[in-house]
Design a protein around this motif. Structure first.
Motif, PDB file in Angstrom:
ATOM      1  N   PRO A  21      79.843  66.100  41.634  1.00 33.61           N
ATOM      2  CA  PRO A  21      78.893  66.507  40.591  1.00 33.61           C
ATOM      3  C   PRO A  21      79.019  65.581  39.386  1.00 33.61           C
ATOM      4  O   PRO A  21      80.109  65.148  39.031  1.00 33.61           O
ATOM      5  CB  PRO A  21      79.329  67.925  40.226  1.00 33.61           C
ATOM      6  CG  PRO A  21      80.444  68.285  41.126  1.00 33.61           C
ATOM      7  CD  PRO A  21      80.860  67.085  41.897  1.00 33.61           C
ATOM      8  N   LEU A  22      77.881  65.296  38.775  1.00 35.41           N
ATOM      9  CA  LEU A  22      77.849  64.451  37.592  1.00 35.41           C
ATOM     10  C   LEU A  22      77.743  65.341  36.365  1.00 35.41           C
ATOM     11  O   LEU A  22      76.865  66.205  36.288  1.00 35.41           O
ATOM     12  CB  LEU A  22      76.646  63.504  37.658  1.00 35.41           C
ATOM     13  CG  LEU A  22      76.411  62.594  36.460  1.00 35.41           C
ATOM     14  CD1 LEU A  22      77.582  61.636  36.273  1.00 35.41           C
ATOM     15  CD2 LEU A  22      75.113  61.830  36.632  1.00 35.41           C
ATOM     16  N   VAL A  23      78.680  65.161  35.426  1.00 36.71           N
ATOM     17  CA  VAL A  23      78.620  65.876  34.147  1.00 36.71           C
ATOM     18  C   VAL A  23      78.636  64.836  33.044  1.00 36.71           C
ATOM     19  O   VAL A  23      79.398  63.879  33.085  1.00 36.71           O
ATOM     20  CB  VAL A  23      79.787  66.890  33.971  1.00 36.71           C
ATOM     21  CG1 VAL A  23      79.665  68.027  34.940  1.00 36.71           C
ATOM     22  CG2 VAL A  23      81.134  66.230  34.125  1.00 36.71           C
ATOM     23  N   VAL A  24      77.728  65.011  32.072  1.00 36.95           N
ATOM     24  CA  VAL A  24      77.606  64.041  30.996  1.00 36.95           C
ATOM     25  C   VAL A  24      77.451  64.770  29.670  1.00 36.95           C
ATOM     26  O   VAL A  24      77.073  65.938  29.625  1.00 36.95           O
ATOM     27  CB  VAL A  24      76.408  63.087  31.216  1.00 36.95           C
ATOM     28  CG1 VAL A  24      76.602  62.232  32.446  1.00 36.95           C
ATOM     29  CG2 VAL A  24      75.112  63.850  31.318  1.00 36.95           C
ATOM     30  N   GLY A  25      77.742  64.041  28.606  1.00 44.95           N
ATOM     31  CA  GLY A  25      77.576  64.575  27.258  1.00 44.95           C
ATOM     32  C   GLY A  25      78.919  64.790  26.592  1.00 44.95           C
ATOM     33  O   GLY A  25      79.951  64.957  27.250  1.00 44.95           O
ATOM     34  N   ARG A  48      69.867  70.802  44.286  1.00 51.45           N
ATOM     35  CA  ARG A  48      68.758  70.202  43.532  1.00 51.45           C
ATOM     36  C   ARG A  48      69.215  69.570  42.219  1.00 51.45           C
ATOM     37  O   ARG A  48      68.443  68.892  41.554  1.00 51.45           O
ATOM     38  CB  ARG A  48      67.720  71.274  43.203  1.00 51.45           C
ATOM     39  CG  ARG A  48      67.048  71.849  44.414  1.00 51.45           C
ATOM     40  CD  ARG A  48      66.171  73.032  43.993  1.00 51.45           C
ATOM     41  NE  ARG A  48      65.469  73.594  45.104  1.00 51.45           N
ATOM     42  CZ  ARG A  48      64.236  73.246  45.484  1.00 51.45           C
ATOM     43  NH1 ARG A  48      63.563  72.348  44.803  1.00 51.45           N
ATOM     44  NH2 ARG A  48      63.670  73.805  46.530  1.00 51.45           N
ATOM     45  N   VAL A  49      70.462  69.822  41.814  1.00 54.72           N
ATOM     46  CA  VAL A  49      70.956  69.371  40.509  1.00 54.72           C
ATOM     47  C   VAL A  49      71.509  67.958  40.606  1.00 54.72           C
ATOM     48  O   VAL A  49      72.380  67.666  41.412  1.00 54.72           O
ATOM     49  CB  VAL A  49      72.037  70.336  39.971  1.00 54.72           C
ATOM     50  CG1 VAL A  49      72.656  69.799  38.682  1.00 54.72           C
ATOM     51  CG2 VAL A  49      71.434  71.718  39.734  1.00 54.72           C
ATOM     52  N   GLU A  50      70.965  67.097  39.778  1.00 54.75           N
ATOM     53  CA  GLU A  50      71.437  65.718  39.684  1.00 54.75           C
ATOM     54  C   GLU A  50      72.612  65.619  38.707  1.00 54.75           C
ATOM     55  O   GLU A  50      73.559  64.882  38.940  1.00 54.75           O
ATOM     56  CB  GLU A  50      70.294  64.820  39.215  1.00 54.75           C
ATOM     57  CG  GLU A  50      70.645  63.368  39.113  1.00 54.75           C
ATOM     58  CD  GLU A  50      69.468  62.512  38.710  1.00 54.75           C
ATOM     59  OE1 GLU A  50      69.668  61.307  38.521  1.00 54.75           O
ATOM     60  OE2 GLU A  50      68.343  63.014  38.573  1.00 54.75           O
TER      61      GLU A  50
END
Length: 134
Positions: A21-25, A48-50
């Motif tokens: 999973p990609l987490v950003v911020g 469905r989550v990018e």
């Protein structure tokens, strides 16, 4: 790559770990475990989550593969995700051409659709434009 506590474990050869999973911020690493756990509990949404995007170090947006953003309420992510999955199961919400779904207010859902291309708009290719003057 981060661990459940948000500590950076590795930054080289990320592809060797498979799909993650990609987490950003700002602050995303510290809160990532919670949002990832919520998504794993809802595989119909998780697929469905990018990316999960941390906003102002206090709440999350989910960026879907098609580019739509799901704006989750601060502290009520689990309830909002459950509601979103139910809406999709009943109305196929996530199959629509969405720009955004704002779930930040508990008593309303705001859906912004992507504008449909106009069938009457002529092509804008300059090589197809000809002068009628002689």
């Amino acid at each position: 790559i981060i661990d459940r506590e948000g500590r950076v474990m590795q930054s080289n050869n990320v592809g060797a770990f498979g799909p993650l999973p990609l987490v950003v911020g700002l602050g995303a690493n510290a809160g990532a475990a919670g949002i990832i756990d919520l998504l794993r509990a809802q595989p119909s949404l998780a697929g469905r989550v990018e990316a999960a995007v941390r906003v102002s170090e206090r709440r999350w947006n989910l960026r879907l593969m098609g580019g739509a953003d799901i704006l989750l309420p601060e502290g009520q992510e689990a309830a909002a995700i459950t509601r979103l999955v139910e809406l999709h199961a009943r109305d196929r919400l996530l199959d629509r051409p969405l720009a955004a779904v704002d779930m930040r207010l508990p008593d309303r859902l705001v859906v912004r659709m992507n504008p449909a291309p106009s069938a009457t708009t002529p092509p804008t290719n300059p090589t197809q434009v000809r002068s009628t003057r002689g």
